[in-house]
Design an enzyme around this catalytic site. Structure first.
Site, PDB file in Angstrom:
ATOM      1  N   TRP A   1       0.842  -1.205   0.000  1.00 50.29           N
ATOM      2  CA  TRP A   1       0.000   0.000   0.000  1.00 50.29           C
ATOM      3  C   TRP A   1       0.879   1.257   0.000  1.00 50.29           C
ATOM      4  O   TRP A   1       0.551   2.261  -0.619  1.00 50.29           O
ATOM      5  CB  TRP A   1      -0.906  -0.014   1.243  1.00 50.29           C
ATOM      6  CG  TRP A   1      -1.713   1.239   1.423  1.00 50.29           C
ATOM      7  CD1 TRP A   1      -2.949   1.489   0.919  1.00 50.29           C
ATOM      8  CD2 TRP A   1      -1.345   2.415   2.159  1.00 50.29           C
ATOM      9  NE1 TRP A   1      -3.372   2.738   1.294  1.00 50.29           N
ATOM     10  CE2 TRP A   1      -2.412   3.328   2.049  1.00 50.29           C
ATOM     11  CE3 TRP A   1      -0.221   2.777   2.901  1.00 50.29           C
ATOM     12  CZ2 TRP A   1      -2.388   4.585   2.652  1.00 50.29           C
ATOM     13  CZ3 TRP A   1      -0.193   4.025   3.495  1.00 50.29           C
ATOM     14  CH2 TRP A   1      -1.259   4.914   3.370  1.00 50.29           C
ATOM     15  N   HIS A   2       2.030   1.149   0.689  1.00 50.53           N
ATOM     16  CA  HIS A   2       2.887   2.336   0.808  1.00 50.53           C
ATOM     17  C   HIS A   2       3.542   2.730  -0.509  1.00 50.53           C
ATOM     18  O   HIS A   2       3.809   3.905  -0.735  1.00 50.53           O
ATOM     19  CB  HIS A   2       3.971   2.108   1.871  1.00 50.53           C
ATOM     20  CG  HIS A   2       3.441   2.217   3.254  1.00 50.53           C
ATOM     21  ND1 HIS A   2       2.846   1.167   3.904  1.00 50.53           N
ATOM     22  CD2 HIS A   2       3.386   3.254   4.116  1.00 50.53           C
ATOM     23  CE1 HIS A   2       2.464   1.554   5.105  1.00 50.53           C
ATOM     24  NE2 HIS A   2       2.763   2.821   5.265  1.00 50.53           N
ATOM     25  N   GLY A   3       3.824   1.786  -1.335  1.00 51.77           N
ATOM     26  CA  GLY A   3       4.468   2.175  -2.584  1.00 51.77           C
ATOM     27  C   GLY A   3       4.712   0.994  -3.497  1.00 51.77           C
ATOM     28  O   GLY A   3       4.764  -0.161  -3.047  1.00 51.77           O
TER      29      GLY A   3
ATOM     30  N   PHE B   1       2.562   8.536  -0.997  1.00 50.45           N
ATOM     31  CA  PHE B   1       1.838   7.268  -0.894  1.00 50.45           C
ATOM     32  C   PHE B   1       0.383   7.475  -1.260  1.00 50.45           C
ATOM     33  O   PHE B   1      -0.402   6.610  -1.178  1.00 50.45           O
ATOM     34  CB  PHE B   1       1.969   6.681   0.511  1.00 50.45           C
ATOM     35  CG  PHE B   1       3.409   6.518   0.931  1.00 50.45           C
ATOM     36  CD1 PHE B   1       4.368   6.122   0.011  1.00 50.45           C
ATOM     37  CD2 PHE B   1       3.804   6.791   2.218  1.00 50.45           C
ATOM     38  CE1 PHE B   1       5.694   5.997   0.382  1.00 50.45           C
ATOM     39  CE2 PHE B   1       5.130   6.652   2.592  1.00 50.45           C
ATOM     40  CZ  PHE B   1       6.083   6.263   1.682  1.00 50.45           C
TER      41      PHE B   1
END
Lengths: 482, 309
Positions: A325-327, A482
């Site tokens: 989800w962060h990257g 993000f």
């Protein structure tokens, strides 16, 4: 618009005055003002991407309404999937398209069939991961019949785009935030004063701690091959403070700003670096995301029920998805997986809920066991942060092997010694403030019960600290990417 | 709401006062390396303190030099005096940009009353933010309303902080006993503003291509300086002092720059008039060593004579 910019310092009082003095009598107008202000706030960065928010809002609004009317399970599922596909579709295209194409071509070439695929020049819309998850929480909760769908489009649009938390959270649940748009809001002095206090502390975290740590972090990470183990470890430690100051600082400003408008958002950070194990850390770090994944992914997957293998699978899924989800980079996936590895022993030994209380509650200092466990937890967190900050997997592994070399015991190679001493002093002050404020919602929360002289004196000192030690170039928040 | 607004209205002025006190307190007790946004170095780099002190007592000046370190390290006023018995004064300072030059012109033009102003116009001066030089001048010269104007024009937190602290130091006589050594490291202050560097040679390093940049406020300040000189009937010339060929050729839009500067007045680019050697006549990419300075000043005098200046 950045919270730490002059633009926002002008924007906020204007919206505040309009909100409480011009539109106070009419709830609908107040909500409309929030929508307009939020769109201006977001459009300041790039107005073209407002269409994405608007589209997402429209889809989820109508999906919600349809779910409210529809009784047939098949149809309800279909409606839910429309919402999921639209929101995750946006996210997938803007954030992950190039990642998948790149990895697909590498994998294909690996099996002897080299192919060439063009990558797209895609601009990642700021905050897309946050607002898509927020709207998803609405449709999922309506689907689960936990929430009655709203007919009030303006309130819903305000919920989706609420400017204080639009671009970097906290990711609010519709069950908490949406009903607040239905109720008439009256100005609450205590809440507003609390908000101001929280904004001030958030600015200190971002502008004094995070931005000054960033100076060394950038130098060390960008030239990591030239540094010894102790310097690399120090780089990791400073990054731990940078990311915390940056992200928790943003959350504090967001929550504080919401309070000025009469809204209560959920707490997003609860002094995570005083955690005694990794399970406690994840209950205290980015709480709105952790609980989102818990409620909408982990529990539907079966959670901690079922066989051991099943539990291990669920833990890995939730941490890896959270990392991803962060990257769109393998570094985030490994970061997530590493945290799952940290978490697993606690789960298997059923010790993941050992530390639900506040460390050394009611005392000035912790006992030695707590000190050791806090230190160990922080240490493994720093190692994991290396993956979060590194450019790629190769860089992360080289960095970590650099840390665990003989030179770990050499003196750190610090070129700008005075600035380094300064950042150590600032971090020490910060840790002390967080430690003594850990029983509140944020470090300076406890000031509210102090005499006015102490309270105002502290605020003035913090304002001065920002002025004296802020970086003069505007620095965006890390989580914007993000 | 009323209580909230009243508290804000009381808190803001009180915190401004507290801020000022803390700023001064910080300036007095915290070593300069630990104050990120308050930079008060006096005596600082480049002998600005000695130069400004001398400028206040200097006799009437025939030629006044203005500009950055290329000016105070490049225009050797001793040479001019030896050759022509012309009294020159060098009012250059570190990283001086037109915003600071304007302040110095406003402050010293009448008292020095030069017959000619020579302004060094390196291509980099128009792209500077002017902060570094502002801080230098605030810490090493007296402060007056020109300082305030300069700070407003520079519009930077460091400049405002340093200005407040500098005014405090001036008003409370905290600079009265200040002295500056004439020899600091490799720099020796010679009379009338010139600083001589110990002889050394430039070791070539790669230069990357760059553009001459124009900041609106620097161009505006530059125009103001020239207007002031014209109104005061002081003739001026614009001079580009020699830099290493590597650096000179790194500017990709030098023609555009020359077009711009030629419109502003008589302009002499000594990079074109002289064929200096990067290794022999410079000590870094930007500054001439003493051998280069002598050649440059000789050429400058010839040019002035030739043009009957």
């Amino acid at each position: 618009m950045l919270f730490n910019s002059i633009d926002f310092a002008i924007f906020l009082p204007i919206v505040f005055v309009l909100y409480w003095f011009i539109f106070q009598r009419n709830l609908k107008l107040q909500n409309l003002l929030i929508v307009i202000a939020s769109y201006v706030f977001y459009g300041w960065w790039d107005w073209r991407f407002l269409s994405l928010i608007l589209f997402s809002t429209l889809v989820d609004y109508f999906v919600g309404l349809s779910l409210g009317k529809e009784e047939r399970n098949g149809r309800r599922k279909l409606l839910l999937w429309i919402s999921i596909c639209v929101n995750l579709g946006f996210l997938g295209f803007f954030k992950y398209y190039n990642f998948f194409v790149e990895n697909f071509t590498v994998a294909y070439s690996f099996f002897g069939n080299p192919i060439k695929a063009d990558l797209l020049h895609i601009i990642l819309p700021v905050g897309i991961s946050f607002y898509t998850f927020q709207t998803l929480s609405y449709t999922i909760d309506v689907y689960r019949r936990k929430l009655t769908p709203t007919k009030d489009f303006i309130s819903f649009a305000a919920f989706v785009s609420f400017f204080p938390q639009l671009v970097a959270g906290p990711i609010e649940r519709a069950t908490n935030l949406l009903p607040q748009f239905y109720k008439k809001r009256t100005f609450n002095y205590d809440l507003a004063a609390d908000g101001m206090r929280q904004i001030l502390w958030g600015l200190v975290m971002k502008m004094v701690i995070a931005d000054n740590c960033a100076y060394f972090v950038n130098i060390i990470f960008e030239n990591s091959e030239h540094y010894n183990g102790s310097t690399l470890f120090l780089g990791g430690v400073l990054f731990a403070f940078q990311i915390y100051g940056d992200f928790a600082g943003y959350s504090n400003i967001a929550i504080g700003t919401s309070k000025l408008f009469g809204f209560n958002l959920m707490q997003n950070f609860a002094f995570p670096y005083f955690s005694r194990d990794i399970a406690e850390f994840w209950r205290r770090w980015h709480i709105s995301l952790s609980t989102w994944f818990r409620d909408y992914l982990y529990i539907p997957l079966g959670g901690s029920r079922g066989s051991t293998g099943f539990q291990i699978r669920n833990i890995f899924i939730i941490f890896i998805v959270s990392g991803f989800w962060h990257g769109a980079n393998w570094t985030f996936i490994v970061w997530g997986a590493l945290n799952a590895v940290y978490f697993l022993p606690l789960l298997l030994l059923k010790r993941n809920r050992n530390h639900l209380d506040i460390v050394a509650k009611g005392r000035y200092l912790p006992d030695w066991r707590s000190v050791v466990s806090i230190g160990l937890t922080f240490f493994i967190t720093v190692i994991a942060w290396v993956f979060f900050r590194a450019e790629n997997i190769g860089h992360a592994f080289a960095y970590i092997s650099g840390i665990f070399s003989e030179s770990l015991f050499d003196l750190p190679d610090i070129r700008n010694f005075h600035q380094f001493v300064l950042i150590l002093v600032l971090i020490s002050f910060f840790i002390a403030a967080e430690w003594f404020g850990r029983e509140g919602k944020f470090a300076t929360d406890g000031l509210k019960s102090k005499p006015r002289l102490v309270r105002w004196g502290s605020y003035m000192f913090l304002v001065f600290l920002i002025g004296m030690y802020m970086q003069t170039e505007e620095t965006p928040f890390i989580y914007f990417q993000f | 709401m009323k209580k909230f607004l009243v508290n804000i209205a009381v808190f803001i002025p009180l915190s401004v006062i507290a801020y000022l006190f803390l700023l001064i307190f910080w300036g007095e007790i915290v070593p300069d390396k630990y104050r990120i946004n308050l930079i008060y170095k006096s005596p600082g780099y480049g002998h600005t303190f000695s130069r400004m002190k001398e400028a206040k007592e200097a006799p009437l000046t025939k030629v006044l030099f203005l500009g950055s370190s290329q000016a105070y390290r490049g225009f050797d006023v001793r040479y001019m005096f030896q050759e022509e018995k012309i009294f020159g004064f060098n009012l250059g300072s570190s990283a001086q940009s037109p915003i600071q030059t304007k302040m110095l012109v406003n402050r010293y033009l009448d008292s020095l009353s030069p017959k000619l102003v020579i302004m060094e116009v390196a291509p980099t001066i128009f792209g500077r933010d002017g902060v570094e030089s502002s801080l230098d001048l605030m810490a090493n010269d007296v402060n007056d309303k020109e300082t305030l104007k300069m700070a407003l024009k520079t519009n930077h937190l460091k400049t405002y902080h340093t200005m407040i602290y500098a005014f405090y130091r001036d008003w409370f006589g905290r600079n009265e006993k200040k002295v500056e050594k004439m020899l600091k490291g490799e720099d020796r202050y010679r009379k009338n503003g010139y600083v001589e560097k110990k002889m050394s040679y430039y070791k070539h390093t790669n230069r990357y291509e760059r553009e001459v940049e124009f900041s609106e406020k620097q161009v505006e300040a530059f125009n103001d300086i020239l207007a002031k000189l014209r109104n005061s009937k002081v003739p001026y010339i614009l001079v580009q002092a020699p830099v290493t060929k590597g650096l000179y050729n790194a500017f990709t839009n030098m023609e555009e720059y020359e077009e711009f500067i030629k419109k502003k007045g008589p302009y002499y680019d000594f990079n074109k008039f002289m064929n200096l050697n990067d290794s022999l006549h410079f000590y870094d990419a930007v500054h001439l060593n003493q051998r280069g300075v002598e050649l440059f000043n000789r050429k400058l005098m010839d040019t002035l004579r030739l043009n009957e200046l």
